[in-house]
Design an enzyme around this catalytic site. Sequence first.
Site, PDB file in Angstrom:
ATOM      1  NE  ARG A  17      -3.038  -0.042   3.794  1.00  0.00           N
ATOM      2  CZ  ARG A  17      -3.784  -0.021   4.213  1.00  0.00           C
ATOM      3  NH1 ARG A  17      -4.911   0.236   4.065  1.00  0.00           N
ATOM      4  NH2 ARG A  17      -3.075   0.988   5.399  1.00  0.00           N
ATOM      5  CB  THR A  68      -2.734   6.485  -2.695  1.00  0.00           C
ATOM      6  OG1 THR A  68      -2.805   5.612  -2.321  1.00  0.00           O
ATOM      7  CG2 THR A  68      -1.854   8.114  -3.218  1.00  0.00           C
ATOM      8  CG  ASP A  77       1.922  -2.708   8.913  1.00  0.00           C
ATOM      9  OD1 ASP A  77       3.207  -3.061   8.661  1.00  0.00           O
ATOM     10  OD2 ASP A  77       2.356  -1.010   8.158  1.00  0.00           O
ATOM     11  CG  ASP A  94       5.867  -1.353  10.071  1.00  0.00           C
ATOM     12  OD1 ASP A  94       6.649  -2.823   9.112  1.00  0.00           O
ATOM     13  OD2 ASP A  94       5.996  -0.738  10.332  1.00  0.00           O
TER      14      ASP A  94
HETATM   15  C1  PRP Z   1      -0.482  -4.242   4.188  1.00  0.00           C
HETATM   16  C2  PRP Z   1      -1.594  -5.931   5.239  1.00  0.00           C
HETATM   17  C3  PRP Z   1      -2.264  -6.048   2.898  1.00  0.00           C
HETATM   18  C4  PRP Z   1      -3.062  -4.963   3.117  1.00  0.00           C
HETATM   19  C5  PRP Z   1      -4.733  -4.417   3.369  1.00  0.00           C
HETATM   20  O1  PRP Z   1       0.212  -4.587   4.042  1.00  0.00           O
HETATM   21  O2  PRP Z   1      -0.690  -7.071   5.379  1.00  0.00           O
HETATM   22  O3  PRP Z   1      -1.467  -6.694   2.087  1.00  0.00           O
HETATM   23  O4  PRP Z   1      -1.919  -4.116   4.112  1.00  0.00           O
HETATM   24  O5  PRP Z   1      -4.735  -3.304   3.203  1.00  0.00           O
HETATM   25  P1  PRP Z   1      -5.476  -2.835   2.045  1.00  0.00           P
HETATM   26  O6  PRP Z   1      -7.237  -3.673   2.570  1.00  0.00           O
HETATM   27  O7  PRP Z   1      -6.597  -1.280   2.414  1.00  0.00           O
HETATM   28  O8  PRP Z   1      -4.873  -2.708   0.962  1.00  0.00           O
HETATM   29  P2  PRP Z   1       1.111  -3.645   3.528  1.00  0.00           P
HETATM   30  O9  PRP Z   1       0.811  -2.783   2.572  1.00  0.00           O
HETATM   31  O10 PRP Z   1       0.949  -2.997   4.519  1.00  0.00           O
HETATM   32  O11 PRP Z   1       2.115  -4.365   3.067  1.00  0.00           O
HETATM   33  P3  PRP Z   1       3.364  -5.357   4.307  1.00  0.00           P
HETATM   34  O12 PRP Z   1       2.443  -6.341   4.235  1.00  0.00           O
HETATM   35  O13 PRP Z   1       4.868  -5.454   3.020  1.00  0.00           O
HETATM   36  O14 PRP Z   1       3.391  -4.256   5.364  1.00  0.00           O
HETATM   37  N1  URA Z   2      -2.710  -3.380   7.183  1.00  0.00           N
HETATM   38  C1  URA Z   2      -1.843  -3.577   8.243  1.00  0.00           C
HETATM   39  O1  URA Z   2      -1.036  -3.683   8.948  1.00  0.00           O
HETATM   40  N2  URA Z   2      -3.221  -2.575   8.962  1.00  0.00           N
HETATM   41  C2  URA Z   2      -4.218  -1.949   9.048  1.00  0.00           C
HETATM   42  O2  URA Z   2      -4.584  -1.501   9.817  1.00  0.00           O
HETATM   43  C3  URA Z   2      -4.254  -1.710   7.592  1.00  0.00           C
HETATM   44  C4  URA Z   2      -3.224  -2.207   6.523  1.00  0.00           C
END
Ligand code: PRP
Ligand code: URA
Length: 206
Positions: free
Chosen positions: A102, A106, A198, A201
């Site tokens: 993400r 945005t 997150d 993280d």
């Molecule tokens: C997070 C999570 C999902 C996404 C969900 O990933 O693991 O994949 O956000 O959000 P959405 O429904 O609004 O698309 P992130 O983009 O933070 O990446 P990561 O898993 O590498 O931390």
């Molecule tokens: N991704 C995350 O890891 N946490 C949230 O709350 C939303 C998106």
Amino acid sequence: MAKDLSQHPLVQHHLTVLRDCRTESAKFRRSCRGITEVILVEAARDLQLETFEVETPLEKTVGARLVSAVMFVPILRAGLGMLEPAMDIIPGSSVGYIGLERDEATAEASCYYSKMPALEEHTQVLVLDPMLATGGSAAQCVDQLKAQGARNISMICIIAAPEGIATFEEAHPDVPVLAGKVDRQLNEQKYILPGLGDFGDRLFNT
Ligand code: PRP
Ligand code: URA
């Protein structure tokens, strides 16, 4: 309508550990495993079986084995935390990977990696992503899977937001969503409330 498994005592226990801001990564990973196992047992309910004869030390009896080919697709990074417990619960599965991230401003997801094994029409695909927030990542992943021929797809999450479920179900009404818990709402930054912050993280201590 998404299925919410939060009545299960083990889901409640592990979810609380995951939510707690004092939980450090090692403990977070253990509860990620624990809650994923419960969700996957539920997801496995509809898998098809075939019967065959098996011999116990005492006599022959009728046994059963899984016949549907199951493919897991963890959405990188956070979905990786669910992969190992999922593979332990459902034997003989294959794995495809998709990387979606993400944009911090945005909240729109973009794809940076994809590696899928060959898909057959009858393959049962279980997409693993712990957080379904806006639903954008899940919908993009399913778009790609359908473009590659997948027809039986389910979305498996630990926490989902109602707004994201609505968006996802509008895009993919044929794809059931199974969630440990459907939470209250998204905040302005598109994080889930009460949520757990997150996931990636916290899982990877970054
Ligand atoms: C997070 C999570 C999902 C996404 C969900 O990933 O693991 O994949 O956000 O959000 P959405 O429904 O609004 O698309 P992130 O983009 O933070 O990446 P990561 O898993 O590498 O931390
Ligand atoms: N991704 C995350 O890891 N946490 C949230 O709350 C939303 C998106």
